[in-house]
Design an enzyme around this catalytic site. Structure first.
Site, mmCIF file in Angstrom:
data_model
loop_
_atom_site.group_PDB
_atom_site.id
_atom_site.type_symbol
_atom_site.label_atom_id
_atom_site.label_comp_id
_atom_site.label_asym_id
_atom_site.label_seq_id
_atom_site.Cartn_x
_atom_site.Cartn_y
_atom_site.Cartn_z
ATOM 1 C CE LYS A 258 16.737 24.247 12.143
ATOM 2 N NZ LYS A 258 15.729 25.153 13.416
ATOM 3 C CG HIS B 79 15.574 31.434 9.089
ATOM 4 N ND1 HIS B 79 15.854 30.305 10.016
ATOM 5 C CD2 HIS B 79 15.872 32.738 9.869
ATOM 6 C CE1 HIS B 79 15.968 30.887 11.226
ATOM 7 N NE2 HIS B 79 15.978 32.266 11.057
ATOM 8 C CG HIS C 182 20.072 28.556 12.303
ATOM 9 N ND1 HIS C 182 19.812 28.322 10.850
ATOM 10 C CD2 HIS C 182 19.012 28.449 13.006
ATOM 11 C CE1 HIS C 182 18.293 28.162 11.058
ATOM 12 N NE2 HIS C 182 18.073 28.266 12.056
ATOM 13 C CE LYS D 296 15.057 28.160 21.406
ATOM 14 N NZ LYS D 296 14.817 29.314 20.398
HETATM 15 C C1 BG6 Z 1 15.044 28.501 14.235
HETATM 16 C C2 BG6 Z 1 14.954 27.787 15.469
HETATM 17 O O1 BG6 Z 1 15.433 27.922 13.218
HETATM 18 O O2 BG6 Z 1 15.877 29.682 14.278
HETATM 19 C C3 BG6 Z 1 14.419 28.742 16.599
HETATM 20 O O3 BG6 Z 1 14.152 26.619 15.360
HETATM 21 C C4 BG6 Z 1 15.193 29.815 16.785
HETATM 22 O O4 BG6 Z 1 14.383 28.005 17.900
HETATM 23 C C5 BG6 Z 1 15.425 30.650 15.353
HETATM 24 O O5 BG6 Z 1 14.639 30.739 17.918
HETATM 25 C C6 BG6 Z 1 16.212 31.825 15.365
HETATM 26 O O6 BG6 Z 1 16.227 32.420 14.073
HETATM 27 P P1 BG6 Z 1 16.045 34.113 14.113
HETATM 28 O O7 BG6 Z 1 16.136 34.532 12.718
HETATM 29 O O8 BG6 Z 1 15.052 34.605 15.003
HETATM 30 O O9 BG6 Z 1 17.372 34.471 14.628
#
Ligand code: BG6
Length: 522
Positions: A179, A209, A271, A371
């Site tokens: 992404k 992911h 996500h 955030k």
């Molecule tokens: C990423 C975003 O795809 O996912 C980030 O760009 C975010 O901003 C992250 O912090 C969150 O992933 P995880 O696995 O840390 O919850």
């Protein structure tokens, strides 16, 4: 690794119970960047430990940074050591298994070159055909685009022009794309159209992911491997659903990227909608990739489109000001490097959506992510209808509690079920209790960056956990009205939440309108 059983018997089943991937070369475009160091290479190392890579595996790193193969290996080795020393990165290990690490580094080659230079692709082609002859990679290539999104289309075009994407009866060519896949519906469609000129859909692995997280995959197991839950997984029994991804990180030096992205684009169509799809999809007829992906696309397509007015009413945005996160004083978003002093980029989003299917009609889904919130917590919370009436008339029971099922994605991975129980004693009073399942009590979690499963799946050609073009476009289509409405109506109250809190007050008002309230983050 010389001593590894894979060297002797390539078809052996690895300790984790699966066969190693077929011979192949993995080529990372953007090999000098953070993703490679922090996630991809540690994940490959984990795959070596689990004996899931074949002896013929080779790793080729391509980047413009002037490095030799030895320099590249050294920088990766340093990173692995740093992970062990600090133990708070994406990859966790208390030591590096030198034998496994050597097994991997011996198979690495670095190619220095510009991704816009056709000559670089010719050199890459020659190297790969040498590997086919001398290392037995069998013409199977996995290209991983760990590069800025503006290079996705051009790099794929050049790989195609160099003949590197041409599949044959006995060899495959696959491309993994990270992404952001577009920044709105139109750009996502254009990117899909562009890459489909050089690739067939089955060659494209659009990665998210979140789908590498075991707990996300487990939502399907919970729903479809048990007879208990699916019969109540519908509007008859469910009052509403809250999906939250609270983060305690800020923009972490990514101001330039984040300014043009914002929380909605960064987290939601990808996500958050993966979590939504896993929760709300209809049961697929099998676990085949196409069956699962079709059901996921269908439910995202069923999200009711919003008008501009609905988007403004049903979605709220926030931006953090100064505050204290986990005991640490932090700066406001507008004071971060590469962020405009009057930035209107949102660092928090919450919205309500409806899914127009018979299963979900009338059940609100609330999505929230931000955030610098008070606590890191990603969870899917399902609130069931209350008992239809209270039989406890004339007792001390004043009101009935709601039943919740909480799927804890991270951290403290597990599932909780909250219900009422009678407090022991002569009078009738109720207490809220919880039944809890924690992964760590049942399963030994393998060290996991989330990329192990996904990389291995690409190598064996299992696309179940990857996004098809229609999945991606459906996600953008659902958020496009919010993007448009926000673009036309800039926020007037930013910053509107303090870092280290649960977001702006408007997020609470959004739920209060329906008589609902967010579950606390703390
Ligand atoms: C990423 C975003 O795809 O996912 C980030 O760009 C975010 O901003 C992250 O912090 C969150 O992933 P995880 O696995 O840390 O919850």
């Amino acid at each position: 690794m010389e001593a590894m059983t894979l060297e002797k018997d390539q078809t052996a089943v690895a300790p984790c119970g699966v066969a190693p991937a077929p011979p192949c070369a993995m080529v990372i475009l953007g090999a000098a960047g953070d993703l490679t160091k922090r996630l991809l290479v540690p994940a490959l190392y984990d795959l070596v430990l689990e004996e899931r890579l074949p002896p013929q595996f080779r790793l080729v790193g391509v980047a413009v940074t002037p490095l030799t193969t030895a320099d590249w290996k050294q920088s990766l080795t340093d990173m692995m050591r740093q992970f062990v020393a600090e133990d708070d990165g994406e990859f966790h290990a208390d030591h590096i298994d030198e034998k496994a690490w050597r097994w991997l580094t011996e198979r690495m080659t670095y190619v220095q070159g510009d991704l816009n230079d056709p000559e670089m692709y010719r050199r890459l082609r020659d190297l790969l055909s040498d590997l086919d002859k001398n290392a037995g990679t069998a013409g199977n290539y996995l290209f991983y685009l760990a590069v800025p999104d503006r290079l996705f289309g051009p790099a794929i075009g050049r790989l195609g022009a160099a003949g590197l994407l041409q599949e044959g009866k006995d060899h495959w060519r696959r491309v993994v794309i990270e992404k952001p896949f577009g920044h709105d519906l139109e750009s996502a469609r254009a990117l899909n159209a562009q890459i489909l000129k050089a690739l067939k859909e089955h060659q494209i692995y659009r990665i998210d992911h979140f789908l590498g997280k075991e707990t996300v995959q487990n939502v399907m197991a919970l729903r479809f491997a048990n007879g208990l839950f699916e019969p109540i997984w519908n509007r008859e029994h469910i009052d509403h659903i809250q999906i939250t991804a609270g983060e305690t990180v800020g923009v972490e030096g990514r101001g330039k990227f984040y300014e043009k992205t914002g929380a909605l684009r960064d987290m939601v169509p990808n996500h958050m909608f993966q979590l939504l799809a896993m929760t709300a999809m209809e049961p697929p007829i099998s676990f085949e990739a196409e069956a699962v992906r079709a059901k996921k696309a269908e439910v995202i397509e069923a999200i009711r489109p919003m008008t501009e007015e609905e988007a403004l009413r049903n979605a709220v945005r926030g931006q953090y000001g100064t505050g204290t996160v986990l005991g640490r004083r932090v700066k406001a978003y507008r004071e971060e490097p590469d962020v405009a002093p009057h930035s209107t980029t949102e660092t928090f989003v919450a919205f309500k959506l409806n899914i127009d299917t018979w299963r979900w009609a009338g059940v609100p889904f609330y999505i929230r992510t931000g955030k610098y919130m008070s606590r890191r917590r990603t969870e899917i919370a399902i609130r069931f209808h209350q008992a239809p009436f209270s039989i406890f008339r004339g007792t001390d029971v004043e009101r009935l509690h709601s039943n919740w099922m909480i799927l804890r994605i991270q951290p403290d991975e597990g599932i909780g079920l909250e219900f009422a129980a009678k407090r022991p004693g002569p009078t009738v009073t109720l207490g809220n209790v919880s039944m809890d399942f924690a992964y760590k009590n049942y399963f030994k979690l393998a060290p996991n960056t989330g990329y192990e499963t996904l990389l291995y799946d690409c190598m064996i050609g299992d696309a179940t956990l990857f996004q098809r073009a229609d999945n991606i476009e459906a996600g953008w289509r659902a958020v496009q009205p919010i993007l448009d409405a926000w673009a036309k109506n800039p926020p007037k109250d930013f910053p509107n939440y303090s870092a280290g809190t649960s977001g702006p007050a408007t997020a609470n008002e959004l739920l209060a309108r329906n008589g609902h309230g967010w579950r606390g983050l703390d």
